[in-house]
Design an enzyme around this catalytic site. Structure first.
Site, PDB file in Angstrom:
ATOM      1  N   ASP A  68       0.886  -1.160   0.000  1.00 28.26           N
ATOM      2  CA  ASP A  68       0.000   0.000   0.000  1.00 28.26           C
ATOM      3  C   ASP A  68       0.925   1.212   0.000  1.00 28.26           C
ATOM      4  OD1 ASP A  68      -2.216   1.679   0.188  1.00 28.26           O
ATOM      5  OD2 ASP A  68      -2.253   1.565   2.379  1.00 28.26           O
ATOM      6  N   GLU A  79      -1.005  -1.122  -4.915  1.00 25.92           N
ATOM      7  CA  GLU A  79      -2.262  -0.418  -5.120  1.00 25.92           C
ATOM      8  C   GLU A  79      -2.073   0.663  -6.171  1.00 25.92           C
ATOM      9  OE1 GLU A  79      -5.353   0.574  -1.969  1.00 25.92           O
ATOM     10  OE2 GLU A  79      -4.437   2.527  -2.352  1.00 25.92           O
ATOM     11  N   ASP A  86      -2.827   0.892   6.794  1.00 32.12           N
ATOM     12  CA  ASP A  86      -1.890   0.647   5.682  1.00 32.12           C
ATOM     13  C   ASP A  86      -1.371  -0.789   5.705  1.00 32.12           C
ATOM     14  OD1 ASP A  86      -1.398   3.713   4.910  1.00 32.12           O
ATOM     15  OD2 ASP A  86      -1.283   3.493   7.089  1.00 32.12           O
TER      16      ASP A  86
END
Length: 189
Positions: free
Chosen positions: A7, A68, A141
């Site tokens: 992330d 991501e 996260d």
């Protein structure tokens, strides 16, 4: 297959490594969040991120990196930081000849919770449940990084089958066009 889920972010970058087995079996290997100082120059922050990613790639030896994808962001500065972090991570993976796959937040949410509109709490709860963790990964996260790895485990086989079908269709179309061209050439002679 071992997937390193990331992330991306400059202030907080979530790392998660997940092993997958037959079917939808997934197991957490490691999870953490790398933080860089907000008052440090951008180049220093990116270098710290790069070094951290390299340590994880070398320690856990994943077969693929799932990052991501920045899909939409109202804050341009945040979007730029995420994009820069993503680039550094992709570079570290490329240096190790690892494939990099990008997944949108809605793809990840849909894969893990069944809804592309799930909130962070729902994603964290499902990640905790799917991986059989006793404690929910924090901050968000960390949970998001694990969710990315799970998403890739579950979506990769479908993506691979789709790519194979598209390649077969393209080859059939090429052969068909060649036959049509040959037939047209013969009828014109």
């Amino acid at each position: 297959m071992r997937v390193f889920g990331v992330d991306p972010g400059l202030t907080r970058c979530g790392f998660g490594v997940v092993d997958g087995g037959p079917g939808r079996v997934v197991r957490a290997v490691a999870v953490d969040v790398l933080r860089t100082p907000v008052d440090a120059p951008l180049s220093v922050r990116l270098h710290e991120l790069y070094d951290g990613v390299c340590v994880w790639l070398d320690r856990y030896e994943p077969q693929v990196v799932a990052i991501e994808r920045v899909f939409a962001q109202h804050n341009v500065r945040t979007a730029m930081g995420v994009a820069q972090a993503s680039g550094v991570i992709a570079l570290a993976a490329a240096q190790r000849n690892l494939p990099v796959e990008f997944h949108t937040p809605s793809e990840v949410k849909a894969a893990v919770t069944g809804s592309g509109r799930a909130d962070k709490a729902q994603v964290t709860a499902m990640v905790t449940k799917l991986l059989g963790l006793k404690v929910a990964p924090k901050p968000a996260d960390a949970a998001d990084a694990l969710a990315l790895a799970i998403c890739h485990h579950w979506r990769a086989p479908m993506r691979n089958r789709l790519e194979e079908a598209q390649a077969r269709a393209a080859e059939l179309a090429r052969v068909h066009k060649a036959k049509l061209a040959e037939a047209a050439r013969r009828s014109g002679s």
